[in-house]
Design a protein around this motif. Structure first.
Motif, short mmCIF file in Angstrom:
data_model
loop_
_atom_site.label_atom_id
_atom_site.label_comp_id
_atom_site.label_asym_id
_atom_site.label_seq_id
_atom_site.Cartn_x
_atom_site.Cartn_y
_atom_site.Cartn_z
N ILE A 121 -18.88 -3.13 1.30
CA ILE A 121 -17.87 -2.19 1.82
C ILE A 121 -16.57 -2.95 2.02
CG2 ILE A 121 -17.25 -0.60 3.68
CD1 ILE A 121 -20.42 -0.64 4.28
N ALA A 122 -15.53 -2.53 1.31
CA ALA A 122 -14.21 -3.15 1.43
C ALA A 122 -13.36 -2.37 2.42
CB ALA A 122 -13.52 -3.18 0.08
N ILE A 123 -12.78 -3.08 3.38
CA ILE A 123 -11.83 -2.47 4.31
C ILE A 123 -10.51 -3.22 4.13
CG2 ILE A 123 -11.32 -1.89 6.71
CD1 ILE A 123 -14.29 -2.05 7.32
N GLY A 124 -9.58 -2.62 3.40
CA GLY A 124 -8.34 -3.32 3.14
C GLY A 124 -7.51 -2.67 2.05
N PHE A 147 -15.23 1.97 -0.11
CA PHE A 147 -13.92 1.49 0.30
C PHE A 147 -13.43 2.23 1.54
CE2 PHE A 147 -12.68 0.81 -4.44
CZ PHE A 147 -13.38 -0.39 -4.48
N VAL A 148 -12.74 1.49 2.41
CA VAL A 148 -11.88 2.06 3.44
C VAL A 148 -10.49 1.51 3.15
CG1 VAL A 148 -11.37 2.26 5.90
CG2 VAL A 148 -13.75 2.12 5.13
N ALA A 159 -7.58 1.93 -5.01
CA ALA A 159 -8.97 2.19 -4.61
C ALA A 159 -9.61 3.28 -5.45
CB ALA A 159 -9.02 2.57 -3.13
N ILE A 160 -8.82 3.99 -6.24
CA ILE A 160 -9.32 5.15 -6.99
C ILE A 160 -9.45 4.80 -8.46
CG2 ILE A 160 -8.86 7.56 -7.59
CD1 ILE A 160 -7.03 7.67 -5.10
N GLY A 161 -10.62 5.01 -9.02
CA GLY A 161 -10.73 4.92 -10.46
C GLY A 161 -11.60 3.82 -11.03
N GLY A 162 -12.03 2.86 -10.21
CA GLY A 162 -13.06 1.94 -10.66
C GLY A 162 -12.63 0.61 -11.21
N LEU A 184 -15.04 6.78 -0.63
CA LEU A 184 -13.80 6.30 -0.03
C LEU A 184 -13.60 7.04 1.29
CD1 LEU A 184 -13.23 5.45 -3.07
CD2 LEU A 184 -10.84 5.89 -2.56
N HIS A 185 -13.22 6.31 2.32
CA HIS A 185 -12.90 6.91 3.61
C HIS A 185 -11.42 6.62 3.89
CE1 HIS A 185 -17.12 7.77 4.51
NE2 HIS A 185 -17.39 6.58 4.01
#
Length: 384
Positions: A121-124, A147-148, A159-162, A184-185
């Motif tokens: 989980i990535a937060i950034g 992702f956050v 963060a969108i699209g891979g 995604l949050h």
């Protein structure tokens, strides 16, 4: 928490199912999503950077973790734990987007016997999301990632699209893979705490999306600049929603960039070259991209693709937000060498080129975009 759900669906033969994007209102609270339920049995490895870890809006999340001794992580990375969960905290900024930090993420998972059912989980921002997804894509041949996103750039684009990866040998995103997040949050209020430079970087990608796909966004950027720069909550929500929907649509159509998804690279071949020549991290990604859009507009006009008026109008709009539109930008002042030739050499290294010619995204008009190979001589004209 009040939230809305938007879903990206992927082609059946892509190997991926869907990405669920949750949009939240109010104060960011990743702890409510991830830490409230203590019965979770799945191994989870969180990744963030030092700047995000120390944010006021991350206080409740961060205080749940305790630092643990770890001598195998390098480049200033730190390891924390909370029950069965791990948290890797990396250095902040583009200079840390490297293979060493991808390895740090994998090393933490390996040392704690994470299996193929684990979750990263990535937060950034874009740097953290890109590296965490890349690590997830190669750890035991692939584990799930979520992702956050905490920056405007990551919310509207990265963060969108891979797309995942890291920089290598001073070149942008030379190593990577396609590995979409399962979820995604998105809390747009994270944007309120960004420094101005980081906010402008994200706006750069949003401006690109407006020119490519959204007349509504073009009107907002032209007519409501004060609200945009004041980070008005409703305006931010509109920008993020419009960009997310536009990118989702193009990703659903062309996940691996064999066709129209390449349009999203408007300004990027010029911009990546500028980042490399200036030194990665010297200029923000979004600012470099906007400068690159300016060069692409001039080139489009020179080649007769768009009118001089279209190029001038949009360069003026971009300049009004404080972006550098000069052929050789101020960040290269004092550059030791021939700036024009160094930029062109870096453009030839861009991963989007399929031959010795430079492949660029150019425009005829709003939402009217073309892919074209261009000679070095034509490029030189817009870099002088």
């Amino acid at each position: 928490m009040e939230k809305n759900l938007f879903t990206i669906s992927y082609p059946k033969d892509s190997g991926f199912d869907r990405t669920d994007i949750y949009f939240y209102q109010g104060k960011p609270s990743p702890e409510e999503v991830y830490l409230k339920d203590t019965s979770v049995g799945r191994q989870r490895l969180f990744v963030t950077d030092a700047s995000i870890f120390s944010l006021e809006s991350m206080k409740e999340f961060s205080k749940s973790f305790t630092q643990v001794e770890c001598t195998t992580l390098c480049d200033g990375a730190k390891l924390f734990s909370s029950g069965k969960d791990l948290l890797v905290v990396l250095g902040s900024g583009e200079k840390f987007k490297n293979l060493q930090n991808v390895t740090n993420i994998i090393q933490a998972a390996l040392e704690h016997d994470y299996n193929r059912n684990c979750l990263f989980i990535a937060i950034g921002g874009g740097v953290i999301c890109d590296m965490t997804a890349f690590a997830a894509s190669i750890y035991k041949r692939g584990v799930e990632v979520e992702f956050v996103p905490t920056t405007l750039l990551s919310m509207v684009d990265a963060a969108i699209g891979g797309k995942s990866g890291c920089d290598y040998s001073s070149y942008k995103n030379m190593i990577g893979s396609f590995w979409p997040a399962k979820k995604l949050h998105v809390w747009s209020d994270f944007v309120l705490s960004l420094p101005d430079s980081e906010y402008l970087s994200g706006l750069g990608e949003a401006l690109k999306t407006a020119l490519l796909f959204s007349e509504k966004l073009c009107r907002i950027f032209t007519q409501e600049k004060d609200k945009v720069m004041a980070r008005d909550r409703n305006t931010l929500k509109t920008i993020i929603d419009e960009c997310a929907c536009a990118k989702a649509a193009i990703v659903e159509e062309d996940l691996r960039e064999h066709g129209r998804r390449a349009f999203l690279n408007l300004g990027h071949t010029f911009g990546h070259a500028l980042e490399s020549c200036a030194g990665l991290g010297t200029i923000s990604h979004g600012e470099a991209v906007v400068w690159g859009i300016g060069r692409a507009l001039d080139l489009s006009a020179n080649l007769g693709l768009c009118s001089e008026e279209y190029a001038a109008t949009n360069k003026s709009m971009l300049s009004s937000y404080g972006y550098d539109m000069k052929p050789i930008p101020s960040v290269l002042k004092g550059f030791d060498g021939d700036c024009t030739q160094e930029l062109i050499r870096a453009m030839h290294k861009d991963k989007k080129n399929n031959s010795n010619e430079i492949r660029l995204i150019l425009q005829r008009n709003y939402s009217d975009t073309v892919i074209q190979t261009v000679s070095d001589g034509e490029i030189e004209k817009v870099l002088k």
